[in-house]
Design a protein around this motif. Sequence first.
Motif, mmCIF file in Angstrom:
data_model
loop_
_atom_site.group_PDB
_atom_site.id
_atom_site.type_symbol
_atom_site.label_atom_id
_atom_site.label_comp_id
_atom_site.label_asym_id
_atom_site.label_seq_id
_atom_site.Cartn_x
_atom_site.Cartn_y
_atom_site.Cartn_z
ATOM 1 N N PRO A 277 -55.813 16.298 -9.578
ATOM 2 C CA PRO A 277 -55.007 17.289 -10.331
ATOM 3 C C PRO A 277 -53.687 16.679 -10.790
ATOM 4 C CG PRO A 277 -54.893 17.710 -7.964
ATOM 5 C CD PRO A 277 -55.807 16.539 -8.127
ATOM 6 N N LEU A 278 -53.759 15.802 -11.797
ATOM 7 C CA LEU A 278 -52.575 15.053 -12.244
ATOM 8 C C LEU A 278 -51.417 15.978 -12.606
ATOM 9 C CD1 LEU A 278 -54.255 12.417 -14.621
ATOM 10 C CD2 LEU A 278 -53.525 12.130 -12.256
ATOM 11 N N GLU A 279 -51.766 17.134 -13.204
ATOM 12 C CA GLU A 279 -50.736 18.044 -13.709
ATOM 13 C C GLU A 279 -49.934 18.686 -12.583
ATOM 14 O OE1 GLU A 279 -53.848 17.796 -14.608
ATOM 15 O OE2 GLU A 279 -53.674 17.112 -16.687
ATOM 16 N N GLN A 280 -50.459 18.627 -11.366
ATOM 17 C CA GLN A 280 -49.718 19.228 -10.243
ATOM 18 C C GLN A 280 -48.671 18.272 -9.667
ATOM 19 O OE1 GLN A 280 -52.581 20.756 -7.427
ATOM 20 N NE2 GLN A 280 -53.690 21.808 -9.062
ATOM 21 N N HIS A 281 -48.604 17.051 -10.218
ATOM 22 C CA HIS A 281 -47.618 16.073 -9.727
ATOM 23 C C HIS A 281 -46.577 15.817 -10.803
ATOM 24 C CE1 HIS A 281 -49.873 14.726 -6.138
ATOM 25 N NE2 HIS A 281 -50.923 15.028 -6.860
ATOM 26 N N LEU A 296 -62.006 -1.388 -20.065
ATOM 27 C CA LEU A 296 -61.435 -0.039 -19.977
ATOM 28 C C LEU A 296 -62.056 0.807 -21.089
ATOM 29 C CD1 LEU A 296 -59.293 1.968 -18.926
ATOM 30 C CD2 LEU A 296 -57.676 0.934 -20.520
ATOM 31 N N ALA A 297 -62.726 1.889 -20.707
ATOM 32 C CA ALA A 297 -63.350 2.752 -21.725
ATOM 33 C C ALA A 297 -62.257 3.464 -22.517
ATOM 34 C CB ALA A 297 -64.263 3.771 -21.050
ATOM 35 N N PRO A 298 -62.364 3.492 -23.870
ATOM 36 C CA PRO A 298 -61.328 4.153 -24.679
ATOM 37 C C PRO A 298 -61.061 5.584 -24.220
ATOM 38 C CG PRO A 298 -62.926 3.032 -26.093
ATOM 39 C CD PRO A 298 -63.418 2.891 -24.684
ATOM 40 N N GLU A 299 -62.135 6.296 -23.838
ATOM 41 C CA GLU A 299 -61.982 7.689 -23.427
ATOM 42 C C GLU A 299 -61.052 7.816 -22.214
ATOM 43 O OE1 GLU A 299 -62.880 10.283 -24.946
ATOM 44 O OE2 GLU A 299 -62.341 11.726 -23.375
ATOM 45 N N VAL A 300 -61.179 6.865 -21.288
ATOM 46 C CA VAL A 300 -60.365 6.904 -20.063
ATOM 47 C C VAL A 300 -58.898 6.675 -20.429
ATOM 48 C CG1 VAL A 300 -59.948 5.702 -17.873
ATOM 49 C CG2 VAL A 300 -62.290 6.172 -18.617
ATOM 50 N N GLU A 301 -58.667 5.715 -21.314
ATOM 51 C CA GLU A 301 -57.293 5.424 -21.752
ATOM 52 C C GLU A 301 -56.677 6.654 -22.434
ATOM 53 O OE1 GLU A 301 -57.059 1.950 -24.222
ATOM 54 O OE2 GLU A 301 -54.885 2.107 -24.422
ATOM 55 N N HIS A 302 -57.437 7.257 -23.357
ATOM 56 C CA HIS A 302 -56.899 8.420 -24.089
ATOM 57 C C HIS A 302 -56.587 9.559 -23.140
ATOM 58 C CE1 HIS A 302 -59.305 6.913 -27.778
ATOM 59 N NE2 HIS A 302 -58.147 6.312 -27.642
ATOM 60 N N GLU A 303 -57.543 9.846 -22.261
ATOM 61 C CA GLU A 303 -57.353 11.006 -21.390
ATOM 62 C C GLU A 303 -56.163 10.786 -20.461
ATOM 63 O OE1 GLU A 303 -60.774 12.460 -19.179
ATOM 64 O OE2 GLU A 303 -59.467 13.790 -18.019
ATOM 65 N N PHE A 304 -56.034 9.570 -19.949
ATOM 66 C CA PHE A 304 -54.919 9.315 -19.030
ATOM 67 C C PHE A 304 -53.589 9.489 -19.759
ATOM 68 C CE2 PHE A 304 -51.897 7.210 -16.381
ATOM 69 C CZ PHE A 304 -52.319 7.551 -15.099
ATOM 70 N N CYS A 305 -53.491 8.922 -20.951
ATOM 71 C CA CYS A 305 -52.226 8.995 -21.690
ATOM 72 C C CYS A 305 -51.924 10.429 -22.145
ATOM 73 C CB CYS A 305 -52.231 8.040 -22.871
ATOM 74 S SG CYS A 305 -52.263 6.323 -22.330
ATOM 75 N N ARG A 306 -52.986 11.184 -22.422
ATOM 76 C CA ARG A 306 -52.776 12.587 -22.800
ATOM 77 C C ARG A 306 -52.257 13.388 -21.610
ATOM 78 N NH1 ARG A 306 -55.962 16.625 -22.256
ATOM 79 N NH2 ARG A 306 -57.881 15.453 -21.872
ATOM 80 N N ALA A 311 -46.493 7.852 -19.690
ATOM 81 C CA ALA A 311 -47.032 6.509 -19.403
ATOM 82 C C ALA A 311 -47.839 5.957 -20.562
ATOM 83 C CB ALA A 311 -47.929 6.565 -18.168
ATOM 84 N N SER A 312 -47.755 4.651 -20.762
ATOM 85 C CA SER A 312 -48.701 4.002 -21.664
ATOM 86 C C SER A 312 -49.511 2.999 -20.849
ATOM 87 C CB SER A 312 -47.992 3.333 -22.832
ATOM 88 O OG SER A 312 -47.169 2.317 -22.343
ATOM 89 N N ILE A 313 -50.652 2.624 -21.401
ATOM 90 C CA ILE A 313 -51.511 1.675 -20.697
ATOM 91 C C ILE A 313 -51.507 0.377 -21.483
ATOM 92 C CG2 ILE A 313 -53.891 1.158 -20.017
ATOM 93 C CD1 ILE A 313 -54.202 4.084 -19.295
ATOM 94 N N ARG A 314 -51.236 -0.717 -20.772
ATOM 95 C CA ARG A 314 -51.262 -2.035 -21.416
ATOM 96 C C ARG A 314 -52.381 -2.838 -20.792
ATOM 97 N NH1 ARG A 314 -46.373 -4.358 -19.586
ATOM 98 N NH2 ARG A 314 -47.558 -6.197 -20.114
ATOM 99 N N GLN A 315 -53.380 -3.151 -21.611
ATOM 100 C CA GLN A 315 -54.478 -3.956 -21.062
ATOM 101 C C GLN A 315 -54.130 -5.435 -21.061
ATOM 102 O OE1 GLN A 315 -58.733 -3.472 -21.460
ATOM 103 N NE2 GLN A 315 -58.342 -2.067 -23.146
#
Length: 515
Positions: A277-281, A296-306, A311-315
């Motif tokens: 529950p990321l939104e609870q932190h 890294l699957a694009p979907e995982v990157e998008h969802e995490f950043c959304r 945060a941004s993700i740097r591969q």
Amino acid sequence: MHCGVAPPREVTGDLHLAGLAEQSFARRGDYPSLWFEGEWHTSGRLFERSTRIAAGLAELGVEPGDRVVVTMANCPDVGVIYNALWRAGAVVTPATFLLPVEDLRHVIADSGARAVLSTPEFLAKVTEAAAGLEHVRWLICTGDPAPDVVALATLEAAAPGRVAARADDDLAALLYTGGTTGRAKGVMLSHRNLHFSGHAAYAAGHLEGVNRALTTLPLSHSYGLLVTLAAMHSPERPVSVLLRWFDPAMFLALVEEHRLQLSAVVPSMLQLLLAQPLEQHDLSSLRYLTSGGAPLAPEVEHEFCRRVPSASIRQGYGLTETAALISTNPPGGVKAGSVGLPVPGTEIRILDDRGRAVAPGEPGEICCRSPGVMAGYWRAPESTAEALSDGWLRTGDVGYVDEDGYLFVVDRKKDLIIRGGFNVYPRDVEDALVEHPAVQMAAVVGEPDAIHGEEVVAFVALRPGAAATARELIDWSRARIGGYRYPRRVHILDSIPVTPVGKIDRKALRPRAVR
Ligand code: AMP
């Protein structure tokens, strides 16, 4: 290259890792630098401990060039011990504590280790693994002394001494990797190799004021080692909150509690975090995460950043054989889906099957040359000759470079599935599967097939509370990636097996794909 067996020289190279630790300490002084399981450790105390242990190791009889296996879960002692071994001129030979006894024995035997260092919970396994190996002179253990075992505390009682002389090309670490075909091989990394990659990672990624990190990668893996070495180059006073091992709930709680700004992760960690529950932190302190070690699957990157907008993700991309670093996305210059630009000092070539360079955008094998590239595999000249020529390393990965010079990793060459004459990269199928809202993680392998040569088989783990049938996931993939690539069978598992560093373990799944 003087690989461990060279006699100690009078020269201490500029790139000596123990010298780097001295310089870092001299620059930053004493401050609370490391938090672990509720306790702060100061840089001064950690540094002093390593100077004493180094002297204790030398008094015991450990000599420059000796390989010393370290098998411990993450804790402050690991960094202290690595630095102590470098000060003593020894070769850090990490073995993850997750290794079964026979694999640990292989590392101890193959490296010809003179000592093995561990913690009480693994002492029985270490004793069994080292039994009868005459080159092993000492078992060293933290905690209370056991019979026939040297207590680390005894070594720590020694008076601090000087750094043992080592040249820049002398061996600093022997990292065991691979094992997909046959036994794991020791990657020989020199002080130069590790100094280069640590500095390059720091120079390519450092952002002023962003220095509060969560360290959750195993320090026994090249990626964890790289992150630690990069921090030693920082001009600031970095703070590290260390986790014994990755735990998604703990990760979030610690980011929130300590207002942490960065962390280095492998993609499966991001996938496990997304199930929390990321939104609870309050994760607003988080500036960026570096992701490497696996696609890294694009979907995982998008969802995490959304879901974590601060945060941004740097591969980044690298191999143990390149001291963990080849390329990274610079802050402010991130290209989605890419593993970034080659770090300065690193050359990349993409070669076809006949060894000719391909045009930009065309896939081929990624080859690399840099001061970070290993000298070779330990006592394995044939494997070394296969991997290295003229300083160029064949990575075994397929990738391409775009018009802007950004590198994209397609997949591992040896994981390619050839179905009915068509190339199927498991990664494309995995990426399509994790786009499904119910899928947390996916792993795709080839199964020998009488008609098509190989068949595409997928394993998926669903998000907690989510539901999907195998049929639904097959149809989903077919609609997304088309006729020849979609998985003909999907197995739904409770969890996807991962390697000790957290990469999806396709190798472990392959036997389960066979009907
Ligand atoms: P290791 O030696 O265990 O670090 O494994 C290195 C391998 O991990 C490489 O050869 C790649 O197959 C894979 N790898 C590392 N970084 C990435 C990345 N960013 N994207 C895709 N694969 C990666």
